[in-house]
Design an enzyme around this catalytic site. Structure first.
Site, PDB file in Angstrom:
ATOM      1  N   GLY A 159     -20.524 -67.769  43.423  1.00  0.00           N
ATOM      2  CA  GLY A 159     -19.112 -68.460  42.214  1.00  0.00           C
ATOM      3  C   GLY A 159     -18.487 -68.186  41.332  1.00  0.00           C
TER       4      GLY A 159
ATOM      5  N   GLY B 116     -16.332 -68.473  37.864  1.00  0.00           N
ATOM      6  CA  GLY B 116     -16.056 -69.265  36.630  1.00  0.00           C
ATOM      7  C   GLY B 116     -15.097 -68.477  35.983  1.00  0.00           C
ATOM      8  N   GLY B 117     -15.776 -68.984  34.513  1.00  0.00           N
ATOM      9  CA  GLY B 117     -14.413 -68.278  32.805  1.00  0.00           C
ATOM     10  C   GLY B 117     -14.637 -66.614  32.977  1.00  0.00           C
ATOM     11  N   PHE B 118     -16.002 -66.595  33.318  1.00  0.00           N
ATOM     12  CA  PHE B 118     -15.786 -64.799  33.141  1.00  0.00           C
ATOM     13  C   PHE B 118     -15.147 -64.147  34.470  1.00  0.00           C
ATOM     14  CE2 PHE B 118     -17.666 -60.793  33.583  1.00  0.00           C
ATOM     15  CZ  PHE B 118     -18.598 -60.916  31.703  1.00  0.00           C
ATOM     16  N   GLY B 119     -15.457 -65.247  35.825  1.00  0.00           N
ATOM     17  CA  GLY B 119     -15.161 -63.953  36.879  1.00  0.00           C
ATOM     18  C   GLY B 119     -16.034 -64.685  38.019  1.00  0.00           C
TER      19      GLY B 119
ATOM     20  N   VAL C  23     -18.527 -63.990  41.130  1.00  0.00           N
ATOM     21  CA  VAL C  23     -20.187 -63.565  40.517  1.00  0.00           C
ATOM     22  C   VAL C  23     -20.411 -63.612  42.764  1.00  0.00           C
ATOM     23  CG1 VAL C  23     -22.321 -64.393  40.040  1.00  0.00           C
ATOM     24  CG2 VAL C  23     -20.336 -65.886  38.960  1.00  0.00           C
TER      25      VAL C  23
ATOM     26  N   LYS D  77     -21.892 -60.443  38.187  1.00  0.00           N
ATOM     27  CA  LYS D  77     -20.515 -61.474  37.107  1.00  0.00           C
ATOM     28  C   LYS D  77     -19.700 -60.215  36.904  1.00  0.00           C
ATOM     29  CE  LYS D  77     -21.422 -63.542  33.562  1.00  0.00           C
ATOM     30  NZ  LYS D  77     -21.697 -64.852  33.133  1.00  0.00           N
TER      31      LYS D  77
ATOM     32  N   ASP E 293     -21.495 -73.934  25.386  1.00  0.00           N
ATOM     33  CA  ASP E 293     -20.836 -74.097  26.817  1.00  0.00           C
ATOM     34  C   ASP E 293     -21.877 -74.806  27.845  1.00  0.00           C
ATOM     35  OD1 ASP E 293     -19.138 -73.733  28.168  1.00  0.00           O
ATOM     36  OD2 ASP E 293     -18.864 -72.511  29.325  1.00  0.00           O
TER      37      ASP E 293
END
Length: 608
Positions: A32, A34-37, A39, A56, A151
């Protein structure tokens, strides 16, 4: 920052272990983004086994950094719930910042929105699960604070192997006072399409902002697609279209439909769509609380489950029954019909299937909806274990068809007025209540069961979590039966096969099939015991041990000895005999009392 790191140092995972688990962050391990980076998935080596987890990895170019990282660590460590993703550890080493989570094997909800493999019952249950997680965050935890997620979206709702939903990604969450309706913030965060319009315009954040976002998710599940549409390199929010279709009573034009899927029941659709629409109200005062959302979704779920569970051959009968039948499974329906029901026009219908009678009470008490079409299928389900009585107890069958029954500590603990009971959720616990925290104090329990197989020798076990990492843990737990003056001690607890919890055997008895009612007083909290899950009644497993061959008594001597040692009450259980086992390799020999139906006690020796 040093104080934060020290507080959570027990969660630290070495970077070397993470690189090994992810093949040095190989793209083939990405599950995956996302906005964090990114996964990644991988297997992390634990002291006794490998566990599949999700990593993550922070990528600062996506806009998140140290504050979001540490907030996620603190939030998921302080707030735990069965419908929140569990944080297993973190890494802050060599310029890398990585969060380690439990692995949600079915990924995020957004990937399944258009899938026809998900039934409507599964879809509503997923929403119900996620709503319970968000409700937990919004509740006052006793510290006059609540958590606002900020969020909520379908990609932040993860699904485990059983399709249980868990709210994730707490990096943007904000803690606020529970008694304060709104508070001003300077930064507006979230995801396009899900952000509360009032929050976007005014900058005021409330728990109703999360409610709005959750309403968008509900419509996504109903319509089988994301809330925005891409065309000509632009993204368009279509939430207003969904609201308009609801107001015009034309939801059938936008909701997910497929010939392969069981139809969504009209009553369930009305309840589900109404609460989703209420969440999207412009006025925050008109939006429901998450507790109300949970309640409505539960009603919608039960309504749809009835439709899914009712075989076609009974549907016309069920529709004609006056008053309507209430049942949680096909078996419950068959039981009701077997007793006879009144139909329109005064006619009756009756169905009888005696082969299910042995498990009729189990099925009626099941917390889950059991779906099966034969006795073989039912036994297969029960062999894996099911929750009973509103997730307060656990029932299963062994290979011989003998019953095992476990009672949650929360349901059998006798409250202590001087010491409020405290429980902590735990990923290995079978019960939502989790583990009882003893606070290094003794405790009392009263446990009842009437689900045991007759003429079977049972062990009574305390199920607990230990700080030990061995197959056996030293617990030194002192206990006695209410009304008895003799205190017994259990020294060792054995690791439970299916997880990392332990069982400490207290005593044994032979069941006669009647109700067992025991009050057990634990005089201390033991050693190495982190928490207590419950009390389990389990059929005794006879294991042949060749080391005992030389120690066996002759049959005549054994019979004579046992006849002389009958007692009128439960005597000494698990009392250590220091005079035995004097050979070159000393072994502790424990004394176990076996309760006969006559309440006589016969001593039996076992080497551990």
């Amino acid at each position: 920052m040093d104080s934060i790191m020290k507080e959570f140092e027990h969660l630290v995972v070495k970077l070397e272990a993470i690189k090994s688990a992810t093949d040095n962050f190989s793209d083939t391990k990405i599950i995956g983004k996302g906005g964090f980076g990114n996964v990644y998935e991988g297997e992390l080596s634990q002291p006794r086994r490998k566990t599949k987890v999700a990593f993550k990895r922070l990528d600062r170019k996506h806009g998140q950094g140290n504050p979001e990282f540490w907030k996620e660590v603190m939030m998921l460590s302080c707030y735990t719930h069965e419908n929140l993703i569990s944080l297993l550890g973190y890494c802050n080493e060599g310029g890398e910042m990585i969060l380690v989570y439990e692995h949600a094997s079915n990924g995020s909800l957004d990937r399944h929105l258009s899938s026809t493999n998900l039934t409507w019952t599964q879809r509503i249950r997923i929403c119900h699960d996620a709503a319970k997680g968000l409700r937990y965050l919004h509740e006052d935890k006793g510290n006059h604070h609540r958590v606002l997620h900020r969020d909520i979206k379908s990609s932040n709702i993860l699904l485990d192997e059983n399709w249980k939903a868990k709210v994730s990604d707490m990096g943007l969450a904000k803690v606020g006072p529970a008694n304060q309706y709104t508070f001003l913030i300077t930064d507006i965060v979230g995801t396009f399409g899900y952000i509360d319009p009032m929050y976007l315009r005014m900058g005021f954040l409330t728990k109703e902002s999360d409610v709005y976002s959750f309403g968008v998710v509900l419509f996504e599940v109903l319509c089988g697609r994301l809330c925005f549409d891409y065309s000509n390199a632009h993204s368009w929010n279509i939430v207003h279209i969904w609201k308009q279709k609801y107001e015009e009573n034309k939801l059938d034009e936008v909701m997910l439909k497929d010939d392969l899927m069981q139809a969504l029941d009209q009553s369930s659709l009305e309840i589900f769509s109404e609460i989703a629409y209420q969440c999207l109200q412009e006025s925050r005062e008109k939006r429901p609380k998450m507790s109300d959302v949970v309640e409505k979704l539960e009603i919608a779920l039960k309504t749809q489950e009835h439709v899914d569970l009712t075989p076609k051959k009974y549907r016309e009968i069920v529709k004609a029954v006056v008053p309507p039948l209430i049942y949680r499974s096909v078996e419950e329906l068959k039981v009701l019909l077997s007793k006879g029901v009144l139909l329109n026009g005064g006619k009756t219908a009756k169905l009888h299937n005696p082969m299910f009678e042995e498990y009729q009470e189990i099925v009626k008490a099941a917390s889950q909806f059991l779906v099966y079409e034969s006795l073989v299928e039912l036994k297969e389900i029960l062999s894996k274990g099911v929750h009973l009585d509103g997730y307060k107890t656990w029932f299963s069958l062994n290979e011989k068809g003998e019953h095992s029954h476990m009672i949650s500590i929360k349901d059998c603990l006798i409250p202590n007025e001087d010491l409020p009971s405290r429980y902590e959720s735990h990923c290995w616990s079978r019960f939502p209540a989790g583990l009882y925290q003893t606070n290094n104090k003794g405790f009392k329990t009263r446990v009842k069961t009437q689900l045991l197989s007759p003429a079977i020798t049972y062990t009574v076990n305390l199920v607990l979590h230990c700080s030990s990492y061995c197959d056996q843990a030293y617990v030194d737990l002192k206990y006695r039966l209410s009304g008895e003056s003799t205190t017994s001690t259990v020294y060792l607890a054995n690791e439970r096969r299916e997880d990392w919890l332990y069982t400490a055997e207290l005593y044994q008895f032979t069941s006669d099939g009647s109700i067992v009612d025991l009050e057990i007083i634990f005089e201390n909290s033991g050693t190495n015991i982190v928490g207590v899950e419950g009390i389990m009644f389990q059929p005794l497993e006879i294991v042949e041990d060749p080391m005992l061959e030389d120690d066996k008594l002759s049959s005549d001597t054994e019979k004579s000895t046992m006849e002389k040692n009958h007692f009128s009450c439960l005597g000494k259980w698990f009392q250590c005999n220091n005079d035995t086992a004097q050979d070159d390799t000393p072994q502790e020999v424990y004394y176990v009392a076996i309760v006969q139906p006559t309440n006589a006690v016969s001593p039996v020796y076992r080497k551990l």
